[in-house]
Write a protein that holds these residues in place. Structure first.
Motif, PDB file in Angstrom:
ATOM      1  N   LEU A 294      -2.488   9.631  -5.868  1.00  0.00           N
ATOM      2  CA  LEU A 294      -1.787   8.561  -5.168  1.00  0.00           C
ATOM      3  C   LEU A 294      -1.933   8.703  -3.659  1.00  0.00           C
ATOM      4  O   LEU A 294      -2.085   7.724  -2.941  1.00  0.00           O
ATOM      5  N   ALA A 295      -1.887   9.960  -3.178  1.00  0.00           N
ATOM      6  CA  ALA A 295      -2.051  10.200  -1.741  1.00  0.00           C
ATOM      7  C   ALA A 295      -3.441   9.773  -1.282  1.00  0.00           C
ATOM      8  O   ALA A 295      -3.601   9.174  -0.214  1.00  0.00           O
ATOM      9  N   VAL A 296      -4.455  10.094  -2.091  1.00  0.00           N
ATOM     10  CA  VAL A 296      -5.828   9.732  -1.749  1.00  0.00           C
ATOM     11  C   VAL A 296      -5.978   8.208  -1.699  1.00  0.00           C
ATOM     12  O   VAL A 296      -6.635   7.661  -0.805  1.00  0.00           O
ATOM     13  N   VAL A 297      -5.360   7.516  -2.659  1.00  0.00           N
ATOM     14  CA  VAL A 297      -5.431   6.056  -2.676  1.00  0.00           C
ATOM     15  C   VAL A 297      -4.800   5.473  -1.420  1.00  0.00           C
ATOM     16  O   VAL A 297      -5.372   4.596  -0.755  1.00  0.00           O
ATOM     17  N   ALA A 298      -3.594   5.964  -1.065  1.00  0.00           N
ATOM     18  CA  ALA A 298      -2.879   5.439   0.091  1.00  0.00           C
ATOM     19  C   ALA A 298      -3.627   5.723   1.395  1.00  0.00           C
ATOM     20  O   ALA A 298      -3.865   4.828   2.206  1.00  0.00           O
ATOM     21  N   LEU A 299      -4.005   7.003   1.596  1.00  0.00           N
ATOM     22  CA  LEU A 299      -4.683   7.388   2.830  1.00  0.00           C
ATOM     23  C   LEU A 299      -6.114   6.849   2.875  1.00  0.00           C
ATOM     24  O   LEU A 299      -6.599   6.429   3.929  1.00  0.00           O
TER      25      LEU A 299
ATOM     26  N   SER B 166       7.078   7.546  -3.909  1.00  0.00           N
ATOM     27  CA  SER B 166       6.951   7.265  -2.476  1.00  0.00           C
ATOM     28  C   SER B 166       5.519   6.892  -2.108  1.00  0.00           C
ATOM     29  O   SER B 166       5.279   5.906  -1.403  1.00  0.00           O
ATOM     30  N   LEU B 167       4.549   7.696  -2.589  1.00  0.00           N
ATOM     31  CA  LEU B 167       3.155   7.400  -2.278  1.00  0.00           C
ATOM     32  C   LEU B 167       2.699   6.112  -2.962  1.00  0.00           C
ATOM     33  O   LEU B 167       1.893   5.364  -2.411  1.00  0.00           O
ATOM     34  N   GLY B 168       3.221   5.857  -4.148  1.00  0.00           N
ATOM     35  CA  GLY B 168       2.906   4.602  -4.817  1.00  0.00           C
ATOM     36  C   GLY B 168       3.424   3.409  -4.033  1.00  0.00           C
ATOM     37  O   GLY B 168       2.733   2.404  -3.858  1.00  0.00           O
ATOM     38  N   ALA B 169       4.656   3.519  -3.540  1.00  0.00           N
ATOM     39  CA  ALA B 169       5.223   2.454  -2.717  1.00  0.00           C
ATOM     40  C   ALA B 169       4.429   2.278  -1.434  1.00  0.00           C
ATOM     41  O   ALA B 169       4.246   1.163  -0.945  1.00  0.00           O
TER      42      ALA B 169
END
Length: 214
Positions: A13-18, A179-182
């Motif tokens: 999820l972090a990789v997707v967001a960043l 949180s990272l999904g949001a």
């Protein structure tokens, strides 16, 4: 194995967001680099054009933000407040747990006050003031503390769902994932591409960046 699986989900999820945010910035820089390189019309100009393209990217982002619609600005400020509060509270909480932070857990009457409490208060207060005011500029600024309050609350989502302190357990990773999904969802919602394109168009009209050849 459960912990490893949860960690992989969180990192994903972090990789997707960043990665999404990085791709937008890199894509805009690439567009402006091609403009500057085309202006020089030679291969050596690509490297020489990089500093100017970087400055153009900043200018386009600033102009795109200033010319954004009210809804876009509000969503962008929400995301900025959300990301800032979530990152800061995660870092400070790790420091407190390891005894490396100047901050300490807040206790009132022997009761540990979790950071979702001020988070809810900040979000509710910001939202209430925004509804009472009739000033668009103030409302847009209030989106920052409201986003911060949402970030503080989402960081302890697992505790709120389980009604027990699972912040440092495997189940507590649910907070990070939510949180990272949001963050990823909000990143899409702010329509950064639209803001950047608008800024690029304005900069081109004012002659601050090279025009695209027909």
């Amino acid at each position: 194995m459960g912990w490893a699986h949860a960690e992989r989900e969180t990192v994903g999820l972090a990789v997707v967001a960043l990665g999404g945010a990085g791709a937008v910035v890199a894509g805009q820089f690439s567009r402006l680099l091609r403009r500057r390189a085309h202006e020089r019309r030679n291969r050596e100009g690509l490297i020489e054009a990089a500093p100017a393209a970087a400055a153009d990217t900043v200018g386009v982002a600033v102009r795109g933000y200033s010319d954004a619609t009210r809804s876009e600005t509000v969503l962008f400020n929400l995301l900025a407040g959300f990301l800032g509060s979530f990152a800061l509270v995660r870092i400070s909480t790790w420091g407190i747990r390891d005894g490396r932070s100047p901050f300490r857990n807040v206790r009132i009457g022997g009761r540990h006050i979790h950071h979702f409490v001020p988070g809810i208060l900040i979000a509710f207060t910001s939202g209430t003031v925004a509804m009472l005011t009739d000033n668009d500029a103030i409302e847009q600024r209030l989106a920052v503390p409201m986003g911060a309050g949402i970030g503080l609350t989402f960081d302890e989502a697992a505790l709120l769902l389980d009604l027990r302190d699972v912040y440092w357990t495997r189940e507590g990773l649910l907070s990070v994932q939510l949180s990272l999904g949001a963050t990823a969802i909000l990143s899409i919602a702010i329509l950064t591409q639209r803001m950047l394109r608008r800024g690029e168009r304005r900069q081109e009209e004012e002659g601050l960046i090279p025009a695209i050849s027909p």
